[in-house]
Design a protein around this motif. Structure first.
Motif, PDB file in Angstrom:
ATOM      1  N   MET A   1       0.854  -1.172   0.000  1.00 26.03           N
ATOM      2  CA  MET A   1       0.000   0.000   0.000  1.00 26.03           C
ATOM      3  C   MET A   1       0.905   1.242   0.000  1.00 26.03           C
ATOM      4  SD  MET A   1      -2.779   1.183   2.922  1.00 26.03           S
ATOM      5  CE  MET A   1      -3.341  -0.476   3.094  1.00 26.03           C
ATOM      6  N   ASN A   2       0.602   2.205  -0.848  1.00 28.23           N
ATOM      7  CA  ASN A   2       1.457   3.394  -0.898  1.00 28.23           C
ATOM      8  C   ASN A   2       1.186   4.313   0.298  1.00 28.23           C
ATOM      9  OD1 ASN A   2      -0.321   5.635  -1.466  1.00 28.23           O
ATOM     10  ND2 ASN A   2      -0.451   4.965  -3.581  1.00 28.23           N
ATOM     11  N   ILE A   3       2.139   5.217   0.523  1.00 27.49           N
ATOM     12  CA  ILE A   3       2.097   6.036   1.736  1.00 27.49           C
ATOM     13  C   ILE A   3       0.874   6.937   1.789  1.00 27.49           C
ATOM     14  CG2 ILE A   3       3.558   7.935   0.900  1.00 27.49           C
ATOM     15  CD1 ILE A   3       3.592   6.342   4.424  1.00 27.49           C
ATOM     16  N   LEU A   4       0.463   7.521   0.673  1.00 30.62           N
ATOM     17  CA  LEU A   4      -0.701   8.420   0.711  1.00 30.62           C
ATOM     18  C   LEU A   4      -1.994   7.657   1.010  1.00 30.62           C
ATOM     19  CD1 LEU A   4       0.151  10.970  -2.097  1.00 30.62           C
ATOM     20  CD2 LEU A   4       0.366  11.233   0.375  1.00 30.62           C
ATOM     21  N   THR A   5      -2.082   6.423   0.570  1.00 33.37           N
ATOM     22  CA  THR A   5      -3.244   5.600   0.915  1.00 33.37           C
ATOM     23  C   THR A   5      -3.254   5.327   2.416  1.00 33.37           C
ATOM     24  OG1 THR A   5      -3.239   4.589  -1.271  1.00 33.37           O
ATOM     25  CG2 THR A   5      -4.422   3.414   0.467  1.00 33.37           C
ATOM     26  N   ARG A   6      -2.093   5.034   2.981  1.00 31.94           N
ATOM     27  CA  ARG A   6      -1.989   4.808   4.431  1.00 31.94           C
ATOM     28  C   ARG A   6      -2.377   6.063   5.208  1.00 31.94           C
ATOM     29  NH1 ARG A   6       3.609   2.251   5.995  1.00 31.94           N
ATOM     30  NH2 ARG A   6       2.602   2.261   8.025  1.00 31.94           N
ATOM     31  N   VAL A   7      -1.919   7.214   4.727  1.00 28.28           N
ATOM     32  CA  VAL A   7      -2.232   8.477   5.398  1.00 28.28           C
ATOM     33  C   VAL A   7      -3.729   8.757   5.328  1.00 28.28           C
ATOM     34  CG1 VAL A   7      -1.873  10.980   5.337  1.00 28.28           C
ATOM     35  CG2 VAL A   7       0.065   9.429   5.023  1.00 28.28           C
ATOM     36  N   LYS A   8      -4.324   8.543   4.163  1.00 25.22           N
ATOM     37  CA  LYS A   8      -5.767   8.760   4.019  1.00 25.22           C
ATOM     38  C   LYS A   8      -6.539   7.851   4.970  1.00 25.22           C
ATOM     39  CE  LYS A   8      -9.675   8.874   0.875  1.00 25.22           C
ATOM     40  NZ  LYS A   8     -10.566   8.426   1.919  1.00 25.22           N
ATOM     41  N   GLU A   9      -6.153   6.598   5.079  1.00 25.77           N
ATOM     42  CA  GLU A   9      -6.822   5.679   6.010  1.00 25.77           C
ATOM     43  C   GLU A   9      -6.706   6.177   7.450  1.00 25.77           C
ATOM     44  OE1 GLU A   9      -5.265   1.750   5.413  1.00 25.77           O
ATOM     45  OE2 GLU A   9      -6.435   1.462   3.579  1.00 25.77           O
ATOM     46  N   PHE A  10      -5.525   6.669   7.829  1.00 23.29           N
ATOM     47  CA  PHE A  10      -5.327   7.210   9.171  1.00 23.29           C
ATOM     48  C   PHE A  10      -6.269   8.388   9.415  1.00 23.29           C
ATOM     49  CE2 PHE A  10      -3.296  10.487  11.788  1.00 23.29           C
ATOM     50  CZ  PHE A  10      -3.184   9.811  12.985  1.00 23.29           C
ATOM     51  N   TYR A  11      -6.316   9.331   8.479  1.00 24.52           N
ATOM     52  CA  TYR A  11      -7.183  10.498   8.639  1.00 24.52           C
ATOM     53  C   TYR A  11      -8.658  10.103   8.641  1.00 24.52           C
ATOM     54  CZ  TYR A  11      -3.733  14.197   8.804  1.00 24.52           C
ATOM     55  OH  TYR A  11      -2.737  15.045   9.207  1.00 24.52           O
ATOM     56  N   ASP A  12      -9.023   9.098   7.872  1.00 23.85           N
ATOM     57  CA  ASP A  12     -10.407   8.607   7.905  1.00 23.85           C
ATOM     58  C   ASP A  12     -10.744   8.057   9.288  1.00 23.85           C
ATOM     59  OD1 ASP A  12     -10.747   9.322   5.250  1.00 23.85           O
ATOM     60  OD2 ASP A  12     -10.585   7.265   4.484  1.00 23.85           O
ATOM     61  N   GLN A  13      -9.794   7.360   9.914  1.00 26.30           N
ATOM     62  CA  GLN A  13     -10.018   6.788  11.248  1.00 26.30           C
ATOM     63  C   GLN A  13     -10.118   7.868  12.320  1.00 26.30           C
ATOM     64  OE1 GLN A  13      -6.703   4.118  11.738  1.00 26.30           O
ATOM     65  NE2 GLN A  13      -7.898   2.353  11.082  1.00 26.30           N
ATOM     66  N   THR A  14      -9.338   8.923  12.185  1.00 28.22           N
ATOM     67  CA  THR A  14      -9.310   9.958  13.220  1.00 28.22           C
ATOM     68  C   THR A  14     -10.319  11.072  12.978  1.00 28.22           C
ATOM     69  OG1 THR A  14      -7.563  11.223  12.108  1.00 28.22           O
ATOM     70  CG2 THR A  14      -6.869   9.553  13.724  1.00 28.22           C
ATOM     71  N   GLY A  15     -10.897  11.107  11.788  1.00 29.62           N
ATOM     72  CA  GLY A  15     -11.862  12.152  11.467  1.00 29.62           C
ATOM     73  C   GLY A  15     -11.217  13.479  11.111  1.00 29.62           C
ATOM     74  N   GLY A  16      -9.909  13.463  10.867  1.00 26.17           N
ATOM     75  CA  GLY A  16      -9.200  14.689  10.505  1.00 26.17           C
ATOM     76  C   GLY A  16      -9.332  15.008   9.024  1.00 26.17           C
ATOM     77  N   ASP A  17      -8.794  16.148   8.642  1.00 25.03           N
ATOM     78  CA  ASP A  17      -8.817  16.592   7.251  1.00 25.03           C
ATOM     79  C   ASP A  17      -7.385  16.626   6.722  1.00 25.03           C
ATOM     80  OD1 ASP A  17      -8.892  18.017   4.836  1.00 25.03           O
ATOM     81  OD2 ASP A  17     -10.514  19.318   5.525  1.00 25.03           O
ATOM     82  N   MET A  18      -7.008  15.587   6.005  1.00 26.31           N
ATOM     83  CA  MET A  18      -5.653  15.446   5.497  1.00 26.31           C
ATOM     84  C   MET A  18      -5.240  16.637   4.638  1.00 26.31           C
ATOM     85  SD  MET A  18      -4.109  12.296   3.282  1.00 26.31           S
ATOM     86  CE  MET A  18      -4.166  12.813   1.577  1.00 26.31           C
ATOM     87  N   PHE A  19      -6.095  17.070   3.751  1.00 28.93           N
ATOM     88  CA  PHE A  19      -5.735  18.149   2.831  1.00 28.93           C
ATOM     89  C   PHE A  19      -5.551  19.476   3.556  1.00 28.93           C
ATOM     90  CE2 PHE A  19      -7.784  14.916   0.209  1.00 28.93           C
ATOM     91  CZ  PHE A  19      -6.721  14.643  -0.635  1.00 28.93           C
ATOM     92  N   SER A  20      -6.365  19.742   4.565  1.00 29.11           N
ATOM     93  CA  SER A  20      -6.176  20.962   5.358  1.00 29.11           C
ATOM     94  C   SER A  20      -4.853  20.923   6.116  1.00 29.11           C
ATOM     95  CB  SER A  20      -7.317  21.138   6.361  1.00 29.11           C
ATOM     96  OG  SER A  20      -8.495  21.467   5.704  1.00 29.11           O
ATOM     97  N   ASP A  21      -4.541  19.776   6.709  1.00 22.81           N
ATOM     98  CA  ASP A  21      -3.280  19.649   7.438  1.00 22.81           C
ATOM     99  C   ASP A  21      -2.082  19.816   6.512  1.00 22.81           C
ATOM    100  OD1 ASP A  21      -4.442  19.338   9.911  1.00 22.81           O
ATOM    101  OD2 ASP A  21      -3.880  17.231  10.155  1.00 22.81           O
ATOM    102  N   VAL A  22      -2.097  19.144   5.374  1.00 22.72           N
ATOM    103  CA  VAL A  22      -0.969  19.261   4.446  1.00 22.72           C
ATOM    104  C   VAL A  22      -0.813  20.705   3.987  1.00 22.72           C
ATOM    105  CG1 VAL A  22      -0.095  18.605   2.170  1.00 22.72           C
ATOM    106  CG2 VAL A  22      -1.026  16.858   3.698  1.00 22.72           C
ATOM    107  N   SER A  23      -1.914  21.368   3.679  1.00 27.88           N
ATOM    108  CA  SER A  23      -1.846  22.769   3.246  1.00 27.88           C
ATOM    109  C   SER A  23      -1.271  23.658   4.340  1.00 27.88           C
ATOM    110  CB  SER A  23      -3.233  23.274   2.864  1.00 27.88           C
ATOM    111  OG  SER A  23      -3.713  22.597   1.744  1.00 27.88           O
ATOM    112  N   ALA A  24      -1.762  23.500   5.562  1.00 24.68           N
ATOM    113  CA  ALA A  24      -1.295  24.336   6.675  1.00 24.68           C
ATOM    114  C   ALA A  24       0.180  24.083   6.964  1.00 24.68           C
ATOM    115  CB  ALA A  24      -2.137  24.070   7.921  1.00 24.68           C
ATOM    116  N   TYR A  25       0.580  22.831   7.037  1.00 27.00           N
ATOM    117  CA  TYR A  25       1.969  22.524   7.364  1.00 27.00           C
ATOM    118  C   TYR A  25       2.906  22.852   6.210  1.00 27.00           C
ATOM    119  CZ  TYR A  25       0.891  20.653  11.908  1.00 27.00           C
ATOM    120  OH  TYR A  25       0.503  20.542  13.216  1.00 27.00           O
ATOM    121  N   ALA A  26       2.450  22.770   4.977  1.00 22.06           N
ATOM    122  CA  ALA A  26       3.290  23.142   3.832  1.00 22.06           C
ATOM    123  C   ALA A  26       3.572  24.638   3.827  1.00 22.06           C
ATOM    124  CB  ALA A  26       2.630  22.723   2.530  1.00 22.06           C
ATOM    125  N   SER A  27       2.631  25.433   4.333  1.00 20.57           N
ATOM    126  CA  SER A  27       2.830  26.882   4.311  1.00 20.57           C
ATOM    127  C   SER A  27       3.426  27.444   5.602  1.00 20.57           C
ATOM    128  CB  SER A  27       1.514  27.600   3.993  1.00 20.57           C
ATOM    129  OG  SER A  27       0.575  27.407   5.012  1.00 20.57           O
TER     130      SER A  27
END
Length: 112
Positions: A1-27
């Motif tokens: 399983m590729n890393i982004l699929t693993r990350v998406k599964e983690f965020y689905d389990q925690t109820g977080g927003d992966m794209f918001s986090d990546v955007s905030a931390y990237a900036s």
């Protein structure tokens, strides 16, 4: 399983927003992505009443906060990649609903 699929599964389990986090931390923080590891982190104040999730670009940080670390040896890789040392490094076990635990940075480096 590729890393982004693993990350998406983690965020689905925690109820977080992966794209918001990546955007905030990237900036305003740090994002490290390899085929095996996904890391989000930033410099924070460990003694602040404000949760590290809500601390951005603060003055006088004393700790690295690891928001998300997915992959084998992810914390170790984060320690290798941080841009400069701070006295502490901390993270929380979101899936286990644990609070943030702060560790002495030098002690973590010695354990690696």
């Amino acid at each position: 399983m590729n890393i982004l699929t693993r990350v998406k599964e983690f965020y689905d389990q925690t109820g977080g927003d992966m794209f918001s986090d990546v955007s905030a931390y990237a900036s305003k923080g740090y994002v490290f992505i390899t085929p095996q590891t996904f890391l989000l982190g930033k410099a924070v104040r460990s003694d602040s009443k404000i949760h590290p999730d809500n601390q951005w670009m603060i003055s006088g940080p004393d700790a690295w906060y690891v928001r998300t670390a997915i992959g084998d040896n992810a914390i170790s890789e984060f320690i290798d990649r941080i841009p400069y040392p701070l006295p502490l490094v901390g993270w929380m076990r979101q899936l286990k609903k644990k609070p943030i635990k702060w560790y002495n940075f030098n002690r973590i480096i010695r354990r690696k």
